[in-house]
Motif scaffolding. Structure first.
Motif, PDB file in Angstrom:
ATOM      1  N   ARG A 110     -12.963  13.614  10.879  1.00  0.00           N
ATOM      2  CA  ARG A 110     -12.385  12.334  11.176  1.00  0.00           C
ATOM      3  C   ARG A 110     -11.397  11.910  10.013  1.00  0.00           C
ATOM      4  O   ARG A 110     -10.769  11.156   9.991  1.00  0.00           O
ATOM      5  CB  ARG A 110     -13.577  10.987  11.445  1.00  0.00           C
ATOM      6  N   TYR A 111     -11.771  12.674   8.884  1.00  0.00           N
ATOM      7  CA  TYR A 111     -10.926  12.325   7.615  1.00  0.00           C
ATOM      8  C   TYR A 111      -9.425  12.690   7.538  1.00  0.00           C
ATOM      9  O   TYR A 111      -8.660  12.646   6.871  1.00  0.00           O
ATOM     10  CB  TYR A 111     -11.591  13.055   6.137  1.00  0.00           C
ATOM     11  N   GLY A 112      -9.144  13.562   8.615  1.00  0.00           N
ATOM     12  CA  GLY A 112      -7.750  14.273   8.953  1.00  0.00           C
ATOM     13  C   GLY A 112      -6.783  13.293   9.280  1.00  0.00           C
ATOM     14  O   GLY A 112      -5.772  13.400   8.950  1.00  0.00           O
ATOM     15  N   GLN A 113      -7.431  12.049   9.804  1.00  0.00           N
ATOM     16  CA  GLN A 113      -6.212  11.043  10.187  1.00  0.00           C
ATOM     17  C   GLN A 113      -6.180  10.131   8.954  1.00  0.00           C
ATOM     18  O   GLN A 113      -5.022   9.253   9.006  1.00  0.00           O
ATOM     19  CB  GLN A 113      -7.066  10.130  11.302  1.00  0.00           C
ATOM     20  N   ILE A 114      -6.508  10.107   7.918  1.00  0.00           N
ATOM     21  CA  ILE A 114      -6.238   9.584   6.755  1.00  0.00           C
ATOM     22  C   ILE A 114      -4.815   9.778   6.024  1.00  0.00           C
ATOM     23  O   ILE A 114      -4.543  10.852   6.023  1.00  0.00           O
ATOM     24  CB  ILE A 114      -7.397   9.450   5.567  1.00  0.00           C
ATOM     25  N   PRO A 115      -4.040   8.849   6.214  1.00  0.00           N
ATOM     26  CA  PRO A 115      -2.484   9.038   5.505  1.00  0.00           C
ATOM     27  C   PRO A 115      -2.661   9.306   4.040  1.00  0.00           C
ATOM     28  O   PRO A 115      -3.173   8.703   3.403  1.00  0.00           O
ATOM     29  CB  PRO A 115      -1.769   7.821   6.046  1.00  0.00           C
ATOM     30  N   LEU A 116      -1.773   9.927   3.424  1.00  0.00           N
ATOM     31  CA  LEU A 116      -1.392  10.202   2.158  1.00  0.00           C
ATOM     32  C   LEU A 116      -0.237   9.209   1.613  1.00  0.00           C
ATOM     33  O   LEU A 116       0.669   9.455   1.416  1.00  0.00           O
ATOM     34  CB  LEU A 116      -0.934  11.811   1.840  1.00  0.00           C
ATOM     35  N   GLY A 117      -0.938   7.798   1.886  1.00  0.00           N
ATOM     36  CA  GLY A 117      -0.004   6.675   1.370  1.00  0.00           C
ATOM     37  C   GLY A 117      -0.719   5.441   2.106  1.00  0.00           C
ATOM     38  O   GLY A 117      -1.658   5.554   2.247  1.00  0.00           O
ATOM     39  N   TYR A 198      -0.634   8.592  -4.054  1.00  0.00           N
ATOM     40  CA  TYR A 198      -0.066   7.978  -2.996  1.00  0.00           C
ATOM     41  C   TYR A 198      -1.121   6.806  -2.047  1.00  0.00           C
ATOM     42  O   TYR A 198      -0.550   5.899  -1.717  1.00  0.00           O
ATOM     43  CB  TYR A 198       0.683   8.714  -1.732  1.00  0.00           C
ATOM     44  N   ARG A 199      -2.261   7.278  -2.291  1.00  0.00           N
ATOM     45  CA  ARG A 199      -3.257   6.448  -1.501  1.00  0.00           C
ATOM     46  C   ARG A 199      -3.890   5.549  -2.636  1.00  0.00           C
ATOM     47  O   ARG A 199      -4.283   4.403  -2.456  1.00  0.00           O
ATOM     48  CB  ARG A 199      -4.293   7.429  -0.992  1.00  0.00           C
ATOM     49  N   MET A 200      -4.062   6.107  -3.869  1.00  0.00           N
ATOM     50  CA  MET A 200      -4.822   4.960  -4.883  1.00  0.00           C
ATOM     51  C   MET A 200      -4.138   4.854  -6.008  1.00  0.00           C
ATOM     52  O   MET A 200      -4.540   3.882  -6.881  1.00  0.00           O
ATOM     53  CB  MET A 200      -5.947   6.217  -5.542  1.00  0.00           C
ATOM     54  N   GLY A 201      -2.753   5.090  -6.261  1.00  0.00           N
ATOM     55  CA  GLY A 201      -1.960   4.821  -7.006  1.00  0.00           C
ATOM     56  C   GLY A 201      -2.440   5.150  -8.434  1.00  0.00           C
ATOM     57  O   GLY A 201      -2.124   4.447  -9.461  1.00  0.00           O
ATOM     58  N   ARG A 202      -2.789   6.423  -8.435  1.00  0.00           N
ATOM     59  CA  ARG A 202      -3.281   7.089  -9.974  1.00  0.00           C
ATOM     60  C   ARG A 202      -1.851   7.810 -10.371  1.00  0.00           C
ATOM     61  O   ARG A 202      -1.002   8.135  -9.829  1.00  0.00           O
ATOM     62  CB  ARG A 202      -4.322   7.907  -9.848  1.00  0.00           C
ATOM     63  N   ARG A 203      -2.197   8.286 -11.755  1.00  0.00           N
ATOM     64  CA  ARG A 203      -1.167   9.292 -12.556  1.00  0.00           C
ATOM     65  C   ARG A 203      -0.973  10.409 -11.625  1.00  0.00           C
ATOM     66  O   ARG A 203      -2.008  11.061 -11.108  1.00  0.00           O
ATOM     67  CB  ARG A 203      -1.641   9.426 -13.829  1.00  0.00           C
ATOM     68  N   GLN A 204       0.040  11.326 -11.592  1.00  0.00           N
ATOM     69  CA  GLN A 204       0.264  12.528 -11.341  1.00  0.00           C
ATOM     70  C   GLN A 204      -0.364  13.633 -12.188  1.00  0.00           C
ATOM     71  O   GLN A 204       0.501  14.220 -12.755  1.00  0.00           O
ATOM     72  CB  GLN A 204       1.581  12.659 -10.651  1.00  0.00           C
ATOM     73  N   ILE A 376       6.162  16.395  -1.848  1.00  0.00           N
ATOM     74  CA  ILE A 376       7.180  16.482  -0.407  1.00  0.00           C
ATOM     75  C   ILE A 376       6.230  15.822   0.655  1.00  0.00           C
ATOM     76  O   ILE A 376       6.842  16.010   1.816  1.00  0.00           O
ATOM     77  CB  ILE A 376       7.601  17.823  -0.350  1.00  0.00           C
ATOM     78  N   SER A 377       4.886  15.630   0.384  1.00  0.00           N
ATOM     79  CA  SER A 377       4.067  15.384   1.484  1.00  0.00           C
ATOM     80  C   SER A 377       3.772  13.841   1.624  1.00  0.00           C
ATOM     81  O   SER A 377       2.683  13.415   2.460  1.00  0.00           O
ATOM     82  CB  SER A 377       2.810  16.062   1.658  1.00  0.00           C
ATOM     83  N   ARG A 378       4.343  12.803   1.174  1.00  0.00           N
ATOM     84  CA  ARG A 378       4.061  11.622   1.137  1.00  0.00           C
ATOM     85  C   ARG A 378       4.178  11.028   2.584  1.00  0.00           C
ATOM     86  O   ARG A 378       5.059  11.126   3.161  1.00  0.00           O
ATOM     87  CB  ARG A 378       4.866  10.881   0.156  1.00  0.00           C
ATOM     88  N   GLY A 379       3.003  10.203   3.009  1.00  0.00           N
ATOM     89  CA  GLY A 379       3.067   9.700   4.297  1.00  0.00           C
ATOM     90  C   GLY A 379       2.593  10.620   5.383  1.00  0.00           C
ATOM     91  O   GLY A 379       2.134  10.160   6.464  1.00  0.00           O
ATOM     92  N   ARG A 380       2.351  11.874   4.987  1.00  0.00           N
ATOM     93  CA  ARG A 380       1.766  12.774   6.036  1.00  0.00           C
ATOM     94  C   ARG A 380       0.087  12.364   5.915  1.00  0.00           C
ATOM     95  O   ARG A 380      -0.380  12.011   5.019  1.00  0.00           O
ATOM     96  CB  ARG A 380       1.890  14.156   5.504  1.00  0.00           C
ATOM     97  N   SER A 381      -0.472  12.715   7.278  1.00  0.00           N
ATOM     98  CA  SER A 381      -2.059  12.404   7.218  1.00  0.00           C
ATOM     99  C   SER A 381      -2.511  13.702   6.582  1.00  0.00           C
ATOM    100  O   SER A 381      -1.882  14.804   6.385  1.00  0.00           O
ATOM    101  CB  SER A 381      -2.445  12.379   8.587  1.00  0.00           C
ATOM    102  N   ILE A 382      -3.665  13.723   6.295  1.00  0.00           N
ATOM    103  CA  ILE A 382      -4.508  14.996   5.803  1.00  0.00           C
ATOM    104  C   ILE A 382      -4.389  16.051   6.707  1.00  0.00           C
ATOM    105  O   ILE A 382      -4.266  17.391   6.355  1.00  0.00           O
ATOM    106  CB  ILE A 382      -5.978  14.502   5.690  1.00  0.00           C
ATOM    107  N   ARG A 383      -4.819  15.611   7.962  1.00  0.00           N
ATOM    108  CA  ARG A 383      -4.638  16.882   9.041  1.00  0.00           C
ATOM    109  C   ARG A 383      -3.211  17.486   9.022  1.00  0.00           C
ATOM    110  O   ARG A 383      -2.999  18.631   8.955  1.00  0.00           O
ATOM    111  CB  ARG A 383      -4.954  16.286  10.376  1.00  0.00           C
ATOM    112  N   GLN A 384      -2.081  16.716   9.041  1.00  0.00           N
ATOM    113  CA  GLN A 384      -0.823  17.398   9.042  1.00  0.00           C
ATOM    114  C   GLN A 384      -0.778  17.966   7.803  1.00  0.00           C
ATOM    115  O   GLN A 384      -0.100  19.127   7.902  1.00  0.00           O
ATOM    116  CB  GLN A 384       0.227  16.393   9.219  1.00  0.00           C
TER     117      GLN A 384
END
Length: 553
Positions: A110-117, A198-204, A376-384
């Motif tokens: 079920r975590y696969g639907q979480i977006p990276l953003g 992108y989800r938590m706003g932390r440093r890269q 390059i993957s901001r906005g993608r889901s974990i599954r994608q």
């Protein structure tokens, strides 16, 4: 790109980043102050002198030791390598398979639907562009160097624990080293960075991924700095190994076209020095568009070379190998994943030269490739993310090895001794020598390696600058130049320490440096699970489940 244009470009990117942060899908922890609401990647670079200084001192000490006392250095490295392979080889083997299982589980759960953003955020890049960039990440010096050599080696000398040396088994072994396992390693690191940023706003930063496991105070303290130092070391030595392989292949190419009689160690050092100056100049001069243009041309040249070998090589044999390789890969995957030194000294020696070396090499590249994939993957889901990161590059590797490895195996099967033509770096040229336009294709290979060398090391230097300057997206040019020159110097040392067997020197240093970072990656997986298990999107689904049952009744 001129200085003015670069400044404008950087300002636009920083403005975009500032607008997009802190917009996380999950509230920032209460103990995180306002300074962390906006990641440092959107501000001016601030050097972390503890991370930078400690790493720099250790690197200089290693270089000094290798140059002043080479015999002592080689002896010590050999002793450490034997200890790592004997006592920690199991850790590389087990963890690599666990990373695959963890990544697949994330995609299917079920975590696969979480977006990276944010919850409603759209992907930053269109799918076609995202796939194209993923494709470029799957190519590099390694595929050029090993494309013919590895399958051909396994064809002539069957890997331990497998029944025969048929072509399918040889290609399956190569695919095992270049397929699901390495890209699963990249996936878990990339996910940790992308989710945190992108989800938590932390440093890269690599250390920032440990906030849910260690807490913000520990991450900002000595433990976090040690993690970032290990990430820089892993990136530097992994990149240096690639640079060394590139120098070996360019030296072999110079021999093939007749420009030099013998590629001496001094010549290899000169090649590394010249190309190091080239990628450092590109990294600090702001000609990023020029490097991007060259990289795009390189991808076209790689495609042209692959089509050339496919059409003029044993085409039907190559086509037949595709399903055979996939079948043998599926049939032998469990046996290849479980192979360890317990099988005997021959297996232990083979593993240190192949599987453990590869796992260490991929581990050392995870900070660099992981940060690229996250970017390059901001906005993608974990599954994608997982499906794209694992399947696309693995498919590229499969096609590449079937074409080039198939061509080499086909010639060997037909009585042309390509395998016995020389050192590993010359096997590709030996195969091309029996096709038309051998001199032209040899020059093309050297051009490919040189551009991959420059563009890859350029990006790696930027990543090390980011890690040493508190996650800044645009690290200072002097920092990038320092890490670039240091990487070139380490590549020279690795070649020099290897002596006549330079490849052995590259493998030795890579395995030793990557060993501590395996522990870091395991910690990142635990931390990522803690993060996503508390994600509001998943928590919301849990709350809805009882309501649905009650309504149904």
């Amino acid at each position: 790109m001129t200085t003015q244009k670069r400044s404008t470009f950087e300002a636009e990117v920083k403005a975009k980043l500032h607008e997009s942060f802190p917009g996380p899908g999950v509230p920032i922890p209460e103990d995180q102050d306002d300074e962390h609401d906006v990641p440092l990647c959107s501000r001016r670079p601030v050097t972390d002198w503890v991370v930078f200084g400690t790493t720099a001192v250790i690197v200089v000490a290693i270089l000094g030791w290798g140059l002043i006392a080479p015999t002592s250095f080689q002896s010590t490295m050999s002793t450490i390598l034997n200890w790592v392979v004997t006592n920690l080889g199991w850790l590389f083997i087990i963890s690599a398979t666990c990373f695959v299982l963890f990544a697949v589980w994330l995609a299917l759960s079920r975590y696969g639907q979480i977006p990276l953003g944010t919850d409603d955020e759209k992907p930053e890049f269109h799918t076609v562009s995202w796939i194209a960039m993923m494709f470029s990440a799957g190519m590099g010096i390694g595929l050029i160097f090993w494309g013919v050599t590895e399958p051909l080696t396994h064809f002539v000398n069957a890997p331990p624990g497998l029944a025969d040396s048929k072509a399918g088994t040889a290609l399956a072994t190569a695919l095992f080293h270049w397929g699901f396992h390495p890209w699963s390693m990249y996936a878990v690191v990339g996910l940790s960075i992308a989710y945190g940023s992108y989800r938590m706003g932390r440093r890269q930063l690599i250390s920032s991924a440990f906030v849910p496991l260690l807490g913000i105070k520990r991450v900002e303290g000595p433990i976090g700095k040690v993690i970032d130092i290990l990430a820089i070391f892993a990136t530097m030595f992994g990149t240096a190994a690639s640079l060394g392989l590139g120098a070996l292949q360019i030296g072999s190419g110079l021999e093939v076209v007749g420009w030099v009689e013998t590629a001496s160690t001094l010549l290899l050092v000169t090649v590394v020095a010249v190309l190091t100056l080239a990628f450092v100049a590109s990294a600090v001069s702001g000609v990023s568009r020029g490097i991007q243009w060259l990289s795009n041309i390189n991808m076209v040249l790689a495609l042209v070379l692959a089509i050339f070998v496919f059409v003029l090589g044993p085409t039907v044999f190559i086509l037949n190998l595709l399903p055979t390789a996939l079948g043998d890969y599926a049939a032998n995957l469990a046996a290849m994943s479980a192979r360890s030194a317990a099988a005997g000294p021959d297996t232990e020696t083979w593993l240190s030269s192949w599987t453990i070396f590869y796992w260490a090499w991929w581990v050392s590249w995870t900070p660099f490739v992981g940060m690229f994939l996250a970017r390059i993957s901001r906005g993608r889901s974990i599954r994608q993310f997982v499906v794209g990161v694992i399947l696309i590059p693995t498919t590229v590797s499969l096609i590449w090895f079937v074409i080039f490895g198939g061509a080499g195996i086909g010639q060997q099967r037909d009585g042309i001794d390509v395998f016995g033509s020389g050192q590993p770096e010359s096997t590709l040229f030996g195969m091309l020598d029996h096709l038309p336009l051998a001199a032209v294709s040899a020059v093309l290979v050297m051009t490919l390696v040189a551009i991959f060398f420059v563009s890859g090391a350029d990006a790696a230097s930027m990543v090390m600058g980011t890690l040493s300057q508190s996650g800044s997206l645009f690290p200072s040019r002097w920092a990038v130049a320092f890490w670039g020159m240091s990487t070139g110097a380490v590549a020279v040392l690795m070649l020099w320490a290897g002596g006549n067997d330079a490849l052995n020197g590259l493998q030795t240093m890579t395995i030793i440096v990557a060993a501590p970072f395996v522990v870091v990656m395991i910690g990142m997986c635990v931390s990522l699970y803690l993060d996503i298990s508390r994600d509001p999107l998943v928590a919301g689904l849990r709350r809805k489940a009882p309501d649905k049952v009650k309504s149904h009744k």
